[in-house]
Design a protein around this motif. Structure first.
Motif, mmCIF file in Angstrom:
data_model
loop_
_atom_site.group_PDB
_atom_site.id
_atom_site.type_symbol
_atom_site.label_atom_id
_atom_site.label_comp_id
_atom_site.label_asym_id
_atom_site.label_seq_id
_atom_site.Cartn_x
_atom_site.Cartn_y
_atom_site.Cartn_z
ATOM 1 N N GLU A 190 84.608 -14.141 -9.848
ATOM 2 C CA GLU A 190 84.806 -14.838 -8.581
ATOM 3 C C GLU A 190 83.723 -15.891 -8.404
ATOM 4 O O GLU A 190 82.542 -15.655 -8.698
ATOM 5 C CB GLU A 190 84.761 -13.835 -7.425
ATOM 6 C CG GLU A 190 85.037 -14.455 -6.065
ATOM 7 C CD GLU A 190 85.096 -13.425 -4.962
ATOM 8 O OE1 GLU A 190 85.173 -13.840 -3.789
ATOM 9 O OE2 GLU A 190 85.048 -12.210 -5.279
ATOM 10 N N SER A 191 84.163 -17.085 -7.966
ATOM 11 C CA SER A 191 83.236 -18.176 -7.633
ATOM 12 C C SER A 191 82.285 -18.501 -8.783
ATOM 13 O O SER A 191 81.070 -18.575 -8.612
ATOM 14 C CB SER A 191 82.433 -17.820 -6.366
ATOM 15 O OG SER A 191 83.302 -17.557 -5.284
ATOM 16 N N SER B 168 89.145 -15.646 -9.163
ATOM 17 C CA SER B 168 89.254 -16.153 -7.797
ATOM 18 C C SER B 168 88.184 -17.215 -7.559
ATOM 19 O O SER B 168 87.004 -17.009 -7.871
ATOM 20 C CB SER B 168 89.080 -14.998 -6.801
ATOM 21 O OG SER B 168 89.117 -15.466 -5.471
ATOM 22 N N ASN B 169 88.618 -18.369 -7.038
ATOM 23 C CA ASN B 169 87.694 -19.466 -6.699
ATOM 24 C C ASN B 169 86.819 -19.879 -7.880
ATOM 25 O O ASN B 169 85.635 -20.182 -7.720
ATOM 26 C CB ASN B 169 86.807 -19.069 -5.513
ATOM 27 C CG ASN B 169 87.604 -18.854 -4.241
ATOM 28 O OD1 ASN B 169 88.264 -19.759 -3.745
ATOM 29 N ND2 ASN B 169 87.567 -17.632 -3.730
ATOM 30 N N CYS B 170 87.402 -19.883 -9.062
ATOM 31 C CA CYS B 170 86.665 -20.251 -10.274
ATOM 32 C C CYS B 170 87.127 -21.608 -10.800
ATOM 33 O O CYS B 170 88.272 -22.023 -10.573
ATOM 34 C CB CYS B 170 86.855 -19.204 -11.371
ATOM 35 S SG CYS B 170 86.030 -17.634 -11.036
ATOM 36 N N CYS C 226 91.973 -21.281 -8.134
ATOM 37 C CA CYS C 226 91.209 -21.625 -9.333
ATOM 38 C C CYS C 226 91.637 -22.995 -9.865
ATOM 39 O O CYS C 226 92.782 -23.423 -9.668
ATOM 40 C CB CYS C 226 91.414 -20.583 -10.431
ATOM 41 S SG CYS C 226 90.606 -19.001 -10.089
#
Length: 345
Positions: A189-190, A211-213, A232
């Motif tokens: 994530e991130s 997630s959110n990458c 993403c």
């Protein structure tokens, strides 16, 4: 006398009108004959086009069956690396045959052909794995923060046990992701993640539970699969064969490939170069635009991928949930040009 003169003039005008009507008869007949001949030519051309299409379809069916049998024979007796490499080369030729035939194949025939290709690709990956020497697993203690950044990044022949459990089961009918050539990332994530050309060359890339990458894949993978991704951005160099998206949402993907299939995905933008027709199924809010990512060395990667860079069917999309040919599918659309400005770096 005057009335007689008027009567004479009236008769004269009537005769002139009749003569004009008679003079128009040959023109009408000529025009009608021309229309009849044009209709005959249209019907003749339609018959010829239908015959050509039937002949082309018959040629495709025969050529596809012949090459498919040859690949299956090589895989069944694939006791050497040389036979597997020959099978891989013929499989690439079979993929090209399908790509070159998309204009006249029915949606059903195209889907059947692509499913056969996926099964053969999976079988090829399994045979390659069987020929790889077995390697022992190595387990190392990690700190808690390092363990949270687990990667599906095993060397050929070995995957960490944690990563195997974190990844979805291999889809053997769609790309052979159970092979020993898998690399990628999972359960992150991130993060900003990268793979270089030497890590990716002709390997199967699996990206899952992200997630959110932002993921940048520099190089020429064999296949790419993206599953369960949320918000993403995935930027990928040319993929030699297939790309699969499944259960993703609010993502951005830039990729070049032979075949793209998108399942159960929503609100995702795809910057695409593809030599066949893209396929979406059980999707909504998918937007397409031409492939726009670039990086140093991408020309060399395109050459190694075998993709025809001059051929791009990015806006030719088949929606298996929308069979009405007269109306556009509501599940995908063309991304407006003013919205295509993306900050890749």
């Amino acid at each position: 006398m005057e009335r007689g003169g008027c009567s004479t003039v009236g008769v004269g005008n009537g005769d002139m009108g009749s003569q004009r009507d008679r003079s128009l008869v040959p023109e009408r007949l000529q025009r009608r004959e021309q229309e009849r001949q044009l209709e005959v030519e249209r019907r003749k051309q339609k018959r010829q086009d239908q015959e050509v299409e039937e002949e082309t379809s018959d040629f495709f069916a025969a050529a596809f069956a012949r090459e498919r049998a040859a690949v299956e024979e090589l895989l069944e007796g694939g006791e050497s690396v040389e036979r597997l490499e020959e099978a891989a080369a013929r499989l690439q030729g079979l993929q090209k045959l399908v790509n070159d035939s998309v204009l006249f194949l029915t949606a059903y025939d195209l889907r059947q052909g692509q499913e056969v290709l996926a099964r053969l690709q999976a079988a090829l990956g399994e045979r390659r794995q069987e020929l790889q020497p077995k390697k022992r697993f190595a387990f190392k203690s990690r700190r808690k923060d390092a363990a949270s950044a687990a990667k599906v990044d095993a060397a050929p022949g070995a995957l960490a046990a944690k990563d195997i459990l974190a990844s979805p089961p291999p889809l053997k009918e769609e790309g052979g992701f159970g092979s020993s050539y898998v690399c990628g990332f999972s359960n992150l994530e991130s993060q900003v993640l990268e793979k270089r050309a030497e890590e990716l060359h002709q390997r199967d890339v699996l990206l899952t539970e992200l997630s959110n990458c932002t993921i940048k894949l520099y190089g020429n993978p064999n296949t790419l699969r993206l599953t369960k991704a949320r918000r993403c951005t995935v930027l990928c160099g040319p993929v030699s064969t297939s790309v699969f998206l499944e259960d993703c949402s609010e993502c951005v993907l830039a990729v070049a490939c032979q075949q793209l299939r998108v399942h159960t995905t929503r609100d995702t933008r795809i910057f695409l170069q593809v030599t066949s027709r893209a396929i979406v199924e059980d999707c909504n809010g998918i937007q397409f635009a031409p492939y726009a990512w670039s990086y140093p060395g991408i020309d060399k990667d395109f050459e190694g991928s075998g993709l025809d860079r001059s051929k791009n069917n990015w806006k030719d999309v088949d929606d298996f949930n929308w069979l009405c040919r007269d109306e556009a599918s509501p599940n995908w659309s063309i991304l407006p040009e003013e919205e295509r400005m993306v900050q890749w770096d």
